[in-house]
Enzyme design. Sequence first.
Site, short mmCIF file in Angstrom:
data_model
loop_
_atom_site.label_atom_id
_atom_site.label_comp_id
_atom_site.label_asym_id
_atom_site.label_seq_id
_atom_site.Cartn_x
_atom_site.Cartn_y
_atom_site.Cartn_z
N THR A 100 0.82 -1.21 0.00
CA THR A 100 0.00 0.00 0.00
C THR A 100 0.86 1.26 0.00
OG1 THR A 100 -1.50 1.26 1.43
CG2 THR A 100 -0.11 -0.31 2.52
N ASP A 101 0.29 2.35 -0.47
CA ASP A 101 0.99 3.64 -0.39
C ASP A 101 1.10 4.15 1.05
OD1 ASP A 101 -1.71 4.32 -0.05
OD2 ASP A 101 -1.76 5.80 -1.67
N GLU A 102 0.31 3.54 1.97
CA GLU A 102 0.32 4.04 3.35
C GLU A 102 1.66 3.80 4.05
OE1 GLU A 102 -3.02 3.11 5.75
OE2 GLU A 102 -4.39 3.21 4.07
N TYR A 119 -1.86 -0.75 11.16
CA TYR A 119 -2.00 -1.40 9.85
C TYR A 119 -0.82 -1.08 8.95
CZ TYR A 119 -3.29 -1.76 4.94
OH TYR A 119 -3.25 -1.99 3.58
N LYS A 156 2.25 -3.41 7.34
CA LYS A 156 2.47 -3.55 5.89
C LYS A 156 3.91 -3.13 5.56
CE LYS A 156 0.05 -4.62 3.05
NZ LYS A 156 -0.29 -5.98 2.51
P1 NAD Z 1 -9.68 -7.41 2.38
O1 NAD Z 1 -9.69 -7.16 3.85
O2 NAD Z 1 -10.91 -7.13 1.59
O3 NAD Z 1 -9.27 -8.92 2.10
C1 NAD Z 1 -8.28 -9.59 2.81
C2 NAD Z 1 -8.45 -11.08 2.58
O4 NAD Z 1 -7.38 -11.77 3.27
C3 NAD Z 1 -9.77 -11.65 3.11
O5 NAD Z 1 -10.36 -12.49 2.14
C4 NAD Z 1 -9.35 -12.44 4.35
O6 NAD Z 1 -10.19 -13.55 4.61
C5 NAD Z 1 -7.94 -12.88 3.96
N1 NAD Z 1 -7.10 -13.17 5.14
C6 NAD Z 1 -6.93 -12.38 6.25
N2 NAD Z 1 -6.10 -13.00 7.11
C7 NAD Z 1 -5.72 -14.17 6.53
C8 NAD Z 1 -4.87 -15.24 6.94
N3 NAD Z 1 -4.23 -15.20 8.13
N4 NAD Z 1 -4.70 -16.28 6.10
C9 NAD Z 1 -5.35 -16.33 4.91
N5 NAD Z 1 -6.18 -15.36 4.48
C10 NAD Z 1 -6.36 -14.30 5.29
O7 NAD Z 1 -8.44 -6.57 1.83
P2 NAD Z 1 -8.24 -5.80 0.44
O8 NAD Z 1 -8.74 -4.42 0.60
O9 NAD Z 1 -8.71 -6.65 -0.66
O10 NAD Z 1 -6.64 -5.71 0.41
C11 NAD Z 1 -5.89 -6.77 -0.16
C12 NAD Z 1 -4.43 -6.41 -0.13
O11 NAD Z 1 -4.21 -5.21 -0.85
C13 NAD Z 1 -3.87 -6.17 1.28
O12 NAD Z 1 -2.56 -6.69 1.34
C14 NAD Z 1 -3.85 -4.66 1.40
O13 NAD Z 1 -2.84 -4.23 2.29
C15 NAD Z 1 -3.54 -4.26 -0.01
N6 NAD Z 1 -3.99 -2.93 -0.45
C16 NAD Z 1 -5.30 -2.57 -0.29
C17 NAD Z 1 -5.73 -1.34 -0.75
C18 NAD Z 1 -7.18 -0.91 -0.64
O14 NAD Z 1 -7.52 0.20 -1.02
N7 NAD Z 1 -8.09 -1.75 -0.16
C19 NAD Z 1 -4.82 -0.47 -1.36
C20 NAD Z 1 -3.48 -0.86 -1.51
C21 NAD Z 1 -3.10 -2.11 -1.05
O1 TDX Z 2 -16.86 6.21 7.47
C1 TDX Z 2 -15.79 6.66 7.08
N1 TDX Z 2 -15.64 8.02 6.95
C2 TDX Z 2 -14.49 8.59 6.52
O2 TDX Z 2 -14.41 9.83 6.42
C3 TDX Z 2 -14.66 5.81 6.74
C4 TDX Z 2 -14.78 4.31 6.87
C5 TDX Z 2 -13.51 6.41 6.29
N2 TDX Z 2 -13.41 7.76 6.19
C6 TDX Z 2 -12.18 8.36 5.65
C7 TDX Z 2 -10.87 7.86 6.21
C8 TDX Z 2 -9.94 8.03 5.02
O3 TDX Z 2 -9.47 9.35 4.94
O4 TDX Z 2 -12.14 7.99 4.26
C9 TDX Z 2 -10.82 7.74 3.81
C10 TDX Z 2 -10.72 6.31 3.31
O5 TDX Z 2 -10.89 5.44 4.43
P1 TDX Z 2 -10.73 3.85 4.30
O6 TDX Z 2 -11.69 3.32 3.29
O7 TDX Z 2 -10.78 3.28 5.68
O8 TDX Z 2 -9.30 3.71 3.63
P2 TDX Z 2 -7.82 4.12 4.10
O9 TDX Z 2 -7.70 4.24 5.57
O10 TDX Z 2 -7.40 5.29 3.25
O11 TDX Z 2 -7.01 2.80 3.63
C11 TDX Z 2 -7.34 2.13 2.39
O12 TDX Z 2 -6.41 2.43 1.38
C12 TDX Z 2 -5.10 1.94 1.56
C13 TDX Z 2 -7.41 0.62 2.59
O13 TDX Z 2 -8.37 0.32 3.61
C14 TDX Z 2 -6.06 0.06 2.94
O14 TDX Z 2 -6.12 -1.36 3.01
C15 TDX Z 2 -5.09 0.47 1.86
O15 TDX Z 2 -3.80 0.07 2.22
#
Ligand code: NAD
Ligand code: TDX
Length: 332
Positions: free
Chosen positions: A121-123, A148, A152
């Site tokens: 992630t960019d975080e 988190y 990562k």
């Molecule tokens: P998500 O929470 O929707 O999915 C995570 C999945 O991992 C789930 O299906 C869960 O059951 C599985 N999991 C959790 N713990 C596990 C374990 N111990 N063993 C096996 N499976 C397990 O997450 P997401 O938003 O799809 O993110 C996926 C990946 O992408 C993560 O590595 C996250 O850091 C990265 N990422 C997410 C975002 C975003 O915006 N959501 C952005 C950049 C990177």
């Molecule tokens: O109810 C809300 N109101 C609100 O203002 C929620 C749930 C979030 N927010 C804000 C927090 C953040 O500034 O919105 C923005 C996005 O929030 P999230 O969806 O929780 O994402 P963020 O914390 O930015 O992280 C996401 O992007 C990077 C993913 O959850 C991570 O897994 C990924 O690494």
Amino acid sequence: MSALLVTGGAGFIGSNFVRHVLDRTDHSVTVLDLLTYAGNRASLDGLPPERFSLVVGDIRDAATVDPLVAGADAVVHFAAESHNDNSLRDPSPFLTTNIMGTYTLLEAVRKHGTRYHHISTDEVYGDLELDDPERFTERTPYNPSSPYSATKAGSDLLVRAWVRSFGVRATISNCSNNYGPYQHVEKFIPRQITNVLDGTRPKLYGAGTNVRDWIHADDHSSAVLTILDAGVIGETYLVGADGERDNRQVVETILGLMGQPTDAYDLVTDRAGHDLRYAIDSTRLRTELGWSPTYGDFTAGLEATVGWYRENEAWWRPQKARTEAQYAAQGQ
Ligand code: NAD
Ligand code: TDX
């Protein structure tokens, strides 16, 4: 044709990636997923059984991981605890899954000589000021803010160490915020869409001025496939689609698309340590590997996402009450 092992393939981005791969390549896919609260078997419904299988298991368990890695040509590692707010309530599973789970996979790919791609992630880079002209690049120092993002960052550093010390054939991608179908309703965009569908006002943390850099999950998938095919071993690629918006703009767009007054939202308690702004410079991925995103119009992508949640209440409804109860307990 290759056999891919996709960890976390029942989650949001993982399930979108699995569909993308099965639609566009002749690879076969085995998903390893623990089906935590965030994993959903229904996100993988209808996939062709001759090319797809799901193993329910834990990436922290070497006895589960080892034979699956032995049978794969490449591992794509999405599995993680992924939600910042949860990591503030209880960091413990973030440490074990994100750090020890990655370690367990790295030891297996080291043993079997398997190609490995690490999803991050960019975080990990921390945050930027609103008026900072710079964006994150592959050279930005790590500076994570939350439990988190710290886990990562730790997992990324393990990958780099396993490349350098043990010659593991790995690449890393750090992507910005994803949106699209199959995202858990705890996350910002699906939470607000499903709130409006439920007749509840969207909830913005703080003043709603925090900026995220949005990319459609399908564009993230194409980037990962590109890196898997053509990425240089040991290298990191940043993935982003120039989609910076502040949270208030996103909520106003959702409200407009859903036929509501654009000021029909509430400001609620801010997230502790809330990162102000993320912004990705994906020049390297575009110029060196020729990738580009296809979802240029964020509003159109959001409209399609609103449509998906409208049509798939059976998918999200079981998550909603528990998620909202957790937020309500902390004034959010
Ligand atoms: P998500 O929470 O929707 O999915 C995570 C999945 O991992 C789930 O299906 C869960 O059951 C599985 N999991 C959790 N713990 C596990 C374990 N111990 N063993 C096996 N499976 C397990 O997450 P997401 O938003 O799809 O993110 C996926 C990946 O992408 C993560 O590595 C996250 O850091 C990265 N990422 C997410 C975002 C975003 O915006 N959501 C952005 C950049 C990177
Ligand atoms: O109810 C809300 N109101 C609100 O203002 C929620 C749930 C979030 N927010 C804000 C927090 C953040 O500034 O919105 C923005 C996005 O929030 P999230 O969806 O929780 O994402 P963020 O914390 O930015 O992280 C996401 O992007 C990077 C993913 O959850 C991570 O897994 C990924 O690494």
